[in-house]
Write a protein that holds these residues in place. Structure first.
Motif, PDB file in Angstrom:
ATOM      1  N   THR A  83       0.940  -1.242   0.091  1.00 20.39           N
ATOM      2  CA  THR A  83       0.006  -0.166  -0.163  1.00 20.39           C
ATOM      3  C   THR A  83       0.840   1.199  -0.130  1.00 20.39           C
ATOM      4  O   THR A  83       1.738   1.212   0.892  1.00 20.39           O
ATOM      5  CB  THR A  83      -0.796  -0.037   1.083  1.00 20.39           C
ATOM      6  OG1 THR A  83      -1.512  -1.310   1.095  1.00 20.39           O
ATOM      7  CG2 THR A  83      -1.792   0.975   1.083  1.00 20.39           C
ATOM      8  N   LYS A  84       0.604   2.172  -0.951  1.00 20.43           N
ATOM      9  CA  LYS A  84       1.517   3.212  -1.120  1.00 20.43           C
ATOM     10  C   LYS A  84       1.145   4.650  -0.630  1.00 20.43           C
ATOM     11  O   LYS A  84       0.076   4.827  -0.518  1.00 20.43           O
ATOM     12  CB  LYS A  84       1.743   3.292  -2.593  1.00 20.43           C
ATOM     13  CG  LYS A  84       2.451   2.032  -3.209  1.00 20.43           C
ATOM     14  CD  LYS A  84       3.823   1.769  -2.935  1.00 20.43           C
ATOM     15  CE  LYS A  84       4.466   0.697  -3.537  1.00 20.43           C
ATOM     16  NZ  LYS A  84       4.712  -0.641  -2.857  1.00 20.43           N
ATOM     17  N   TYR A  85       2.030   5.390  -0.451  1.00 22.29           N
ATOM     18  CA  TYR A  85       1.902   6.880   0.104  1.00 22.29           C
ATOM     19  C   TYR A  85       2.063   7.605  -1.396  1.00 22.29           C
ATOM     20  O   TYR A  85       2.946   7.679  -2.005  1.00 22.29           O
ATOM     21  CB  TYR A  85       2.856   7.555   0.966  1.00 22.29           C
ATOM     22  CG  TYR A  85       2.840   8.884   0.970  1.00 22.29           C
ATOM     23  CD1 TYR A  85       2.017   9.675   2.071  1.00 22.29           C
ATOM     24  CD2 TYR A  85       3.662   9.726   0.399  1.00 22.29           C
ATOM     25  CE1 TYR A  85       2.203  10.968   2.167  1.00 22.29           C
ATOM     26  CE2 TYR A  85       3.653  11.160   0.094  1.00 22.29           C
ATOM     27  CZ  TYR A  85       2.701  11.717   1.224  1.00 22.29           C
ATOM     28  OH  TYR A  85       2.784  13.008   1.185  1.00 22.29           O
ATOM     29  N   GLY A  86       0.905   8.389  -1.753  1.00 21.69           N
ATOM     30  CA  GLY A  86       1.185   9.129  -2.859  1.00 21.69           C
ATOM     31  C   GLY A  86       0.862  10.797  -2.498  1.00 21.69           C
ATOM     32  O   GLY A  86       1.547  11.307  -3.235  1.00 21.69           O
ATOM     33  N   CYS A  87      -0.079  11.039  -1.827  1.00 20.75           N
ATOM     34  CA  CYS A  87      -0.254  12.390  -1.563  1.00 20.75           C
ATOM     35  C   CYS A  87      -0.492  12.558   0.166  1.00 20.75           C
ATOM     36  O   CYS A  87      -0.661  13.778   0.549  1.00 20.75           O
ATOM     37  CB  CYS A  87      -1.574  12.699  -2.074  1.00 20.75           C
ATOM     38  SG  CYS A  87      -3.090  12.015  -1.697  1.00 20.75           S
ATOM     39  N   GLY A  88      -1.080  11.532   1.054  1.00 23.60           N
ATOM     40  CA  GLY A  88      -1.125  11.728   2.132  1.00 23.60           C
ATOM     41  C   GLY A  88      -2.353  12.567   2.527  1.00 23.60           C
ATOM     42  O   GLY A  88      -2.467  12.908   3.632  1.00 23.60           O
ATOM     43  N   GLU A  89      -3.268  12.822   1.368  1.00 20.56           N
ATOM     44  CA  GLU A  89      -4.374  13.802   1.696  1.00 20.56           C
ATOM     45  C   GLU A  89      -5.716  13.288   1.086  1.00 20.56           C
ATOM     46  O   GLU A  89      -6.498  13.941   1.328  1.00 20.56           O
ATOM     47  CB  GLU A  89      -4.111  15.212   1.062  1.00 20.56           C
ATOM     48  CG  GLU A  89      -2.701  15.782   1.277  1.00 20.56           C
ATOM     49  CD  GLU A  89      -3.029  16.783   2.587  1.00 20.56           C
ATOM     50  OE1 GLU A  89      -3.944  16.972   3.083  1.00 20.56           O
ATOM     51  OE2 GLU A  89      -1.901  17.407   2.997  1.00 20.56           O
ATOM     52  N   GLY A  90      -5.906  11.852   0.945  1.00 16.48           N
ATOM     53  CA  GLY A  90      -7.116  11.513   0.207  1.00 16.48           C
ATOM     54  C   GLY A  90      -7.326  11.804  -1.046  1.00 16.48           C
ATOM     55  O   GLY A  90      -8.622  11.779  -1.586  1.00 16.48           O
ATOM     56  N   GLN A  91      -6.405  12.061  -1.722  1.00 16.80           N
ATOM     57  CA  GLN A  91      -6.577  12.721  -3.110  1.00 16.80           C
ATOM     58  C   GLN A  91      -6.192  11.731  -4.172  1.00 16.80           C
ATOM     59  O   GLN A  91      -6.637  12.033  -5.653  1.00 16.80           O
ATOM     60  CB  GLN A  91      -6.033  14.111  -3.222  1.00 16.80           C
ATOM     61  CG  GLN A  91      -6.586  14.902  -2.087  1.00 16.80           C
ATOM     62  CD  GLN A  91      -5.550  16.284  -2.366  1.00 16.80           C
ATOM     63  OE1 GLN A  91      -4.467  16.135  -2.397  1.00 16.80           O
ATOM     64  NE2 GLN A  91      -6.126  17.246  -1.241  1.00 16.80           N
ATOM     65  N   CYS A  92      -5.334  10.739  -4.125  1.00 18.14           N
ATOM     66  CA  CYS A  92      -4.794  10.077  -5.309  1.00 18.14           C
ATOM     67  C   CYS A  92      -5.214   8.519  -5.193  1.00 18.14           C
ATOM     68  O   CYS A  92      -4.996   8.080  -6.158  1.00 18.14           O
ATOM     69  CB  CYS A  92      -3.127  10.352  -5.189  1.00 18.14           C
ATOM     70  SG  CYS A  92      -2.440   9.308  -3.985  1.00 18.14           S
ATOM     71  N   MET A  95     -11.209   2.289   1.232  1.00 21.16           N
ATOM     72  CA  MET A  95     -10.896   3.680   2.199  1.00 21.16           C
ATOM     73  C   MET A  95      -9.510   4.024   1.674  1.00 21.16           C
ATOM     74  O   MET A  95      -8.548   3.119   1.357  1.00 21.16           O
ATOM     75  CB  MET A  95     -10.747   3.125   3.650  1.00 21.16           C
ATOM     76  CG  MET A  95     -11.958   2.391   4.062  1.00 21.16           C
ATOM     77  SD  MET A  95     -13.011   3.780   4.845  1.00 21.16           S
ATOM     78  CE  MET A  95     -12.250   3.983   6.488  1.00 21.16           C
ATOM     79  N   ASN A  96      -9.034   5.160   1.764  1.00 23.90           N
ATOM     80  CA  ASN A  96      -7.798   5.607   1.821  1.00 23.90           C
ATOM     81  C   ASN A  96      -7.163   5.494   3.204  1.00 23.90           C
ATOM     82  O   ASN A  96      -7.618   6.302   3.932  1.00 23.90           O
ATOM     83  CB  ASN A  96      -7.864   7.224   1.238  1.00 23.90           C
ATOM     84  CG  ASN A  96      -8.449   7.187  -0.124  1.00 23.90           C
ATOM     85  OD1 ASN A  96      -8.236   6.366  -1.080  1.00 23.90           O
ATOM     86  ND2 ASN A  96      -9.184   8.443  -0.408  1.00 23.90           N
ATOM     87  N   ALA A  97      -6.066   4.784   3.114  1.00 21.42           N
ATOM     88  CA  ALA A  97      -5.506   4.454   4.472  1.00 21.42           C
ATOM     89  C   ALA A  97      -4.564   5.535   5.050  1.00 21.42           C
ATOM     90  O   ALA A  97      -4.480   5.675   6.104  1.00 21.42           O
ATOM     91  CB  ALA A  97      -4.779   3.273   4.399  1.00 21.42           C
TER      92      ALA A  97
HETATM   93  S1  FES Z   1      -1.880   8.550  -0.441  1.00 25.50           S
HETATM   94 FE1  FES Z   1      -3.287   9.711  -1.659  1.00 25.50          FE
HETATM   95  S2  FES Z   1      -5.021   9.199  -1.249  1.00 25.50           S
HETATM   96 FE2  FES Z   1      -4.038   8.458   0.398  1.00 25.50          FE
END
Ligand code: FES
Ligand code: FES
Lengths: 161, 716
Positions: A39-48, A60-62
């Protein structure tokens, strides 16, 4: 930083307990404490959508889910979709269609597709696009991603597993 | 001259990626996933201000916080000047990411805030504060060919317009960064999300005073770079230093906001163009004043582009702003040059009342150095013809005739070109082991393009094996020197030495096992996993290799002439609808016709073209770095307000490989960049065709579309 507490939940079918600040993100706990970096980090903001996981079968966005929120619940990550060596049909479809370039969005895409098919086993093309719309791919592999979801529908015979 | 196999079994077909299973199963380990024993988390503290002097830095509060293992200042008190929001101030390594973040926040930094110029407008304004030592702008002298002013007088139609494209950022899905792991006091292994394992290794050697032999940079897979990830960067070096100090490995990756602010960007472009043509549709003169900003970096772009204008002048001014520095981004300069040139061409064709397709074909430059000095005139004609058929250009109608209701439909096209040639100094090693396993090694890397797979395709072709039987080991800086993944040069740089290595290894294998078979090496051949003697099956591949005894075959391949070339081109067509009431543009269809010499793997090749086209669609419709003039901050350093296409924004895309026998004999050329160049241009032209008005500013956002419509109404 809050005080540490024990949080218990199921991950990929296994009961787990972590001693942690309950406000930490599920993403962080999965990746760093439970050894599940798929499971990856892309934005940390629930946007990607790169961090998509299934919680009780729902996507869900973890990165936006405090680990305390999944107390007592069942979480499935990309690592938990296959049964042993047998890939989940959605994974097989992504593999068949080569639906990635760098592959960094792929785990989130596959998890999102699994959730989509769980909710709607025979989606139309528009429903596939809409269902996958919250997952971003910077290599822009979308045409193949959508094709892969379509292929997954075929593989599951229009009925989720 | 070396040559590619004549009737290939694998080359040019669609071969799936070798790393597909790892990616689909979630098992692929990206550099940000690597977790050596004792790993610490690095966090970069970056400047909240766009323009400032660093007066004091106090690291002490961070050092004493729980879980903190090392703290490092990256700016110098009393000396460092901050030129953009996000600039590096300090770095922390701690037991958890939260602890590292808390500690970074605890560092006390005293800034003397200075005036800033966040946008081109602010920077170039009269009386603007001079925030750069050399001035806020730097104008180059006009470059003039022929007599543009005189020639312009003779033009029958002239357009004068200003076109603008914004700064955009790379938004690699995996942020920039690396994991640094010391293996001894003088030796380090680095897991880097990079387009150049050799580049990062070199940075480590230079910044840490290490011997090359003691630096290993590994990149098995990585999450996108697009031109922004060639170096270790300040934060990467900081990770290595923190790791040394703490005596434990450190992982340091940027967060999304930092990624936007300091991970690189594509410069903006503004072009005031006067373009004139004669009645017969021949361009006669062009006068262009252009500018752009790459932060403190350059912003130049090619102009004129693709077309021939004998009498012309061009003056470019660099504008400096308090924003992160530009880095190479997929086809540096070309998308900008293409968009402004193609917009001017289209506007002039409309003014002349000529079909824009015919107008373009009448004005092609004959031998463009960018496109490898090849005369592309006939090529472009054929490509445009193919593209026109695929989009249905016969439906094209002049501006203003594209619907009576609020929804207008339009068609547009644009042409592009790129070099894409390779380097000639790279190497690949091929090892054939007695157990039949085959390994390729080179210090290049796969940034998602399929580089690993392409090398295996070549080896499998030559050895008569399946692609999956080849172990393609790249992404390791200690292997024979390989190419950085940039400029569409990877494949043309790596394919020739790969072919050479595998052929040499095969010949050596033949030489060593022929005597035992009572044959001459030249009697041996390989096919379908079998060893043939004078055309007769004699052994399986595994049996043949076993005859090597204990000693593997190893061969190193180098560049050979005749296998690669430079210069590619293509055209793209877009069909859009525009709602003139809301300003919303929907792209309905894109056709991309592209040549790139000999295509090694059609599947990864097409993925590259799809990716390029959609990247161009993002540039055409959505992307824009928005700066706040009041604070100098970037207003949209995220993935929401910084808009990118999702699945519902993707139109029908037709990829047409211009894969002709003439193209194949040119050898291998890269394709990563060219297909992203002309998409935004074609979309812009389709929008103008739909609504009858040029939208002079990209992206084709509702605001820019409505502004253009309002401006046209105001004039009418
Ligand atoms: S890391 Fe982008 S939605 Fe969670
Ligand atoms: S494949 Fe690279 S981000 Fe989707």
């Amino acid at each position: 930083m809050g005080a540490e507490a024990a949080v218990r939940f199921t991950v990929n079918g296994e009961a787990r307990e972590v001693e942690t600040d309950p406000d930490r993100t599920l993403l962080d706990v999965l990746r760093e404490d439970l050894g599940l970096p798929g499971t990856k980090y892309g934005c940390g903001e629930g946007q990607c959508g790169a961090c998509s996981v299934l919680v009780e079968g729902r996507r869900m966005n973890a990165c936006r889910t405090a680990v305390s929120k999944v107390e007592g619940r069942s979480v499935v990550t990309i690592e938990g979709l296959a049964k042993g060596d047998e890939l989940h049909p959605v994974q097989r479809a992504f593999l068949e269609e080569n639906a990635y370039q760098c592959g960094f969005c792929t785990a989130g895409m596959i998890v999102a597709a699994v959730a989509l098919l769980e909710a709607n086993p025979a989606p139309s093309d528009d429903e596939i696009a809409a269902g996958m719309d919250r997952n971003l791919c910077r290599c822009c592999s979308y045409p193949k991603i959508v094709k892969a979801v379509r292929r997954a529908v075929e593989l599951t015979g229009g009925g989720a597993r | 001259m070396a040559s590619w196999p004549e009737s290939p079994r694998l080359i040019g077909t669609s071969i799936p990626r070798l790393d597909g299973l790892a990616k689909a199963s979630g098992r692929a380990k990206y550099p940000s996933d690597i977790r050596p024993e004792g790993l610490l988390f690095g966090v970069l503290l970056s400047s909240p201000h766009a323009s400032a002097k660093v007066k004091a830095i106090d690291l002490e509060p961070a050092k004493t916080m729980p879980g903190v293992k090392a703290v490092l200042a990256l700016a110098t008190a009393g000396e460092s000047t901050i030129f953009y929001q996000g600039q590096e101030i300090a770095a922390v390594a701690a037991e958890t990411e939260e602890k590292a973040r808390d500690a970074a926040r605890a560092i006390r930094v005293e800034y003397e805030i200075l005036p800033h110029v966040a946008t081109e407008r602010q920077s170039a304004a009269e009386g603007a504060p001079k925030v750069f030592p050399t001035g806020n702008t730097r104008a180059a002298r006009a470059q003039t060919t022929g007599k543009p002013d005189e020639a312009m007088q003779k033009a029958d139609a002239v357009i004068e317009a200003t076109y603008e494209l914004p700064v955009i950022t790379h938004v690699c899905l995996e942020p920039h960064g690396l994991t640094a792991h010391w293996k001894g006091p003088d030796s380090i292994t680095v897991y880097a999300s990079t387009q150049s394992v050799m580049g990062v290794a070199n940075d480590m050697v230079e910044n840490l005073g290490l011997e090359s032999a003691n630096v290993t940079v590994l990149t098995d897979v990585m999450g996108g770079g697009f031109g922004s990830k060639f170096n270790a960067d300040t934060w990467g070096i900081a990770a290595a230093k923190l790791a040394k100090e703490a005596g434990r490995p450190v992982r340091m990756f940027l967060d999304r906001a930092q990624e936007h602010q300091l991970g690189g960007n594509r410069p903006s472009a503004k072009a005031k163009i006067k373009l004139g043509a004669a009645k017969d549709g021949k361009l006669v003169a062009m006068v262009a004043e252009t500018s752009g900003t790459g932060g403190r970096g350059g912003s130049n772009f090619p102009l004129p582009y693709v077309y021939k204008v004998d009498d012309r002048s061009r003056a470019h001014t660099e504008i400096f702003v308090n924003g992160g520095s530009a880095r190479a981004m997929r086809a540096p300069g070309h998308p900008q040059g293409c968009a402004v040139m193609e917009a001017a061409m289209d506007d002039l064709a409309a003014k002349l009342g000529i079909n824009p397709l015919a107008f373009r074909l009448a004005n092609l430059a004959e031998a463009d150095m960018v496109a490898g000095g090849v005369n592309r005139t006939d090529l472009y004609k054929e490509q445009v013809e193919r593209g026109a058929k695929l989009i249905g250009w016969d439906r094209w109608k002049p501006r203003g005739q594209n619907g009576d209701g609020p929804i207008k439909r339009g068609l547009g096209l644009a042409l592009h070109q790129w070099g894409g040639g390779g380097a000639q100094d790279k190497q690949v090693a091929c090892i054939i082991n007695p157990d039949g396993s085959v390994e390729l090694r080179s210090a290049t890397q796969d940034i998602g393009t399929g580089a690993r797979t392409i090398l295996a395709v070549i080896a499998a072709e030559v050895l008569g094996l399946e692609v999956g039987q080849i172990k393609s080991n790249i992404g390791n800086s200690t292997f024979p020197p390989g190419q950085s993944s940039g400029g569409s040069t990877t494949t043309p740089s790596m394919a020739p030495p790969c072919l050479d290595a595998v052929e040499k290894a095969r010949d050596e294998l033949f030489k060593r096992i022929a005597p035992g078979l009572d044959a001459k090496p030249e009697d041996l051949s390989l096919k379908g996993g079998k060893l043939l003697v004078k055309g007769e099956e004699k052994a399986t591949w595994a049996q043949a290799c076993r005859k090597l005894g204990m000693m593997p075959v190893t061969a190193t391949g180098v560049f050979g002439p005749g296998l690669a070339s430079t210069g590619v081109g293509g055209c793209q067509f877009a069909e859009v609808t525009v709602d003139v009431e809301t300003g919303v543009v929907r792209v309905k269809k894109i056709v991309a016709v592209q040549d790139s010499g000999l295509i090694l793997d059609m599947l990864t090749w097409k993925s590259q073209v799809y990716g390029g086209v959609i990247g161009g669609l993002n540039y055409g419709l959505f992307e824009e770095r928005i700066m706040d003039e009041g604070t100098g901050a970037m207003l949209n350093p995220d993935m929401e307000m910084y808009k990118l296409a999702g699945a519902t924004d993707i139109p029908e895309i037709v990829v047409d490989a211009y894969d002709t026998p003439e193209m194949r004999v040119r050898g291998v050329i890269g394709v990563g960049e060219p297909p992203t160049i002309s998409t935004a241009a074609a979309i812009g032209n389709a929008v103008a065709n739909a609504i009858g008005v040029r939208v002079p500013k990209w992206p084709m956002s509702p605001m820019n579309v409505l502004d253009a419509l309002a401006a046209a109404e105001g004039k009418a």
